[in-house]
Write a protein that holds these residues in place. Sequence first.
Motif, PDB file in Angstrom:
ATOM      1  N   ASN A  45       0.851   3.865  -2.968  1.00 33.43           N
ATOM      2  CA  ASN A  45       0.405   5.226  -2.703  1.00 33.43           C
ATOM      3  C   ASN A  45       1.404   6.283  -3.149  1.00 33.43           C
ATOM      4  O   ASN A  45       1.030   7.366  -3.559  1.00 33.43           O
ATOM      5  N   PHE A  46       2.665   5.924  -3.039  1.00 38.27           N
ATOM      6  CA  PHE A  46       3.662   6.942  -3.392  1.00 38.27           C
ATOM      7  C   PHE A  46       4.003   6.922  -4.881  1.00 38.27           C
ATOM      8  O   PHE A  46       4.568   7.884  -5.415  1.00 38.27           O
ATOM      9  N   LYS A  68       7.083  19.574  -3.035  1.00 35.19           N
ATOM     10  CA  LYS A  68       7.059  18.151  -2.692  1.00 35.19           C
ATOM     11  C   LYS A  68       6.706  17.900  -1.229  1.00 35.19           C
ATOM     12  O   LYS A  68       6.451  16.754  -0.846  1.00 35.19           O
ATOM     13  N   PRO A 119       7.606  -0.195   6.375  1.00 32.11           N
ATOM     14  CA  PRO A 119       8.676   0.555   5.726  1.00 32.11           C
ATOM     15  C   PRO A 119       8.491   2.040   5.994  1.00 32.11           C
ATOM     16  O   PRO A 119       7.394   2.549   5.923  1.00 32.11           O
ATOM     17  N   VAL A 150       0.845   8.941   1.094  1.00 36.74           N
ATOM     18  CA  VAL A 150       2.099   8.810   1.831  1.00 36.74           C
ATOM     19  C   VAL A 150       2.706  10.211   1.872  1.00 36.74           C
ATOM     20  O   VAL A 150       3.256  10.676   0.888  1.00 36.74           O
ATOM     21  N   GLU A 196       0.827  -1.209   0.000  1.00 40.04           N
ATOM     22  CA  GLU A 196       0.000   0.000   0.000  1.00 40.04           C
ATOM     23  C   GLU A 196       0.864   1.263   0.000  1.00 40.04           C
ATOM     24  O   GLU A 196       0.607   2.218  -0.727  1.00 40.04           O
ATOM     25  N   PHE A 197       1.860   1.229   0.844  1.00 38.53           N
ATOM     26  CA  PHE A 197       2.788   2.357   0.972  1.00 38.53           C
ATOM     27  C   PHE A 197       3.439   2.666  -0.379  1.00 38.53           C
ATOM     28  O   PHE A 197       3.456   3.796  -0.846  1.00 38.53           O
ATOM     29  N   ARG A 244       3.783   9.812  -7.362  1.00 38.10           N
ATOM     30  CA  ARG A 244       4.591  11.001  -7.086  1.00 38.10           C
ATOM     31  C   ARG A 244       6.068  10.808  -7.423  1.00 38.10           C
ATOM     32  O   ARG A 244       6.870  11.708  -7.239  1.00 38.10           O
ATOM     33  N   GLY A 294      -4.977   8.077   2.779  1.00 30.59           N
ATOM     34  CA  GLY A 294      -4.739   7.537   1.441  1.00 30.59           C
ATOM     35  C   GLY A 294      -3.513   8.121   0.766  1.00 30.59           C
ATOM     36  O   GLY A 294      -3.305   7.944  -0.421  1.00 30.59           O
TER      37      GLY A 294
END
Lengths: 123, 220
Positions: free
Chosen positions: A45-46, B115, B97, B43, A41-42, A49, B41
Amino acid sequence: MVRLITHNLLACHAKGCTQNNFPLQFKDVSIELKEQEVNSEFVKNFLPRLEWKALVNTARQLGDTSLPEELPDMVDDDFLKALHHVLFEIHVEEGAMVCPNCGHSYPISNGIPNMLLSEHEIG
Amino acid sequence: MFETPLTNIDYDKVYEPAEDSFLLLDCFEQEYQSIQQRFTGRVPVVTEIGTGSGIVTCFIKQNILPHSIFFATDINPTSCSTAAETIKLNDTHETHPFTFTAMQMNLTSAVRSNKIDLLVFNPPYVPAENVPEIPKDLDDSSWLDLALLGGQDGMMTTWEVLNNLENILTPEIGIAYILFCARNKPDQVAETMKARGWKVDVVIHRKAGWEVLSILLFQK
């Protein structure tokens, strides 16, 4: 330590250096690989970007060729695992990051990058 | 009540957590729900300027936004290693993580524009004639002055950040928590920033010894 997820968010900020100042190029690095539990998920989600091209090229420079050139439309578990490894498990402890434009070198020592500029280099 | 992180600091070289640091911890405890909601939702990229001992970032990582990307910047190299140490010292159950990077950096200067989702800054806010120069020697005793002295109105360094806030934060989402003392004239600062289109709220304030400290939240 400088992980590639960190590297993906840094750019050169020397005086007048506003174009082609990203991504910084790793030089003379010593790397440690440290396993970390995968959290899909982490990573997912990133993902939107990330500067994908910069990430893939940097990983390849460091000898990791597991990521595809283009960001796939569908992401599966194998892909997320490879991405997790590149983002989190490659730790640059020593070396430098060099600006592709102006050549400024930012040293990394004991896992801590020194991004300070001297007085005359500040924009 | 969330636990205060442990630290192991060389007090001759690194700013020791004090009333201002603890006000920030209380601020984030109070803001827990609204911050959680804001970044659901996502990071978030969390960046603390002038991290010192690293106690504030460590507290946010442990209690407020564990699944984040953390940058802690400081000009002082001993602060950078101390902050990394603080994170390690408190990391007893790392099951997810995360990424924490301490970086020797002025403000957020090497972080790419737009950012940062959550910016935290406990600035050198004590009014002084000048902002001190960066010492050349690692053992110089003036490193601590750098953590304290903020030039005219104690605002020289803070204005550098505020004037650039639009480029630092992610558009629409990014927010900044910045600490002030009364002599910084935070009311005037808030008015100036409001005139530039920012929403500014006083989140928390407290009398600490002879200082009155407050934390302002800036968002678009």
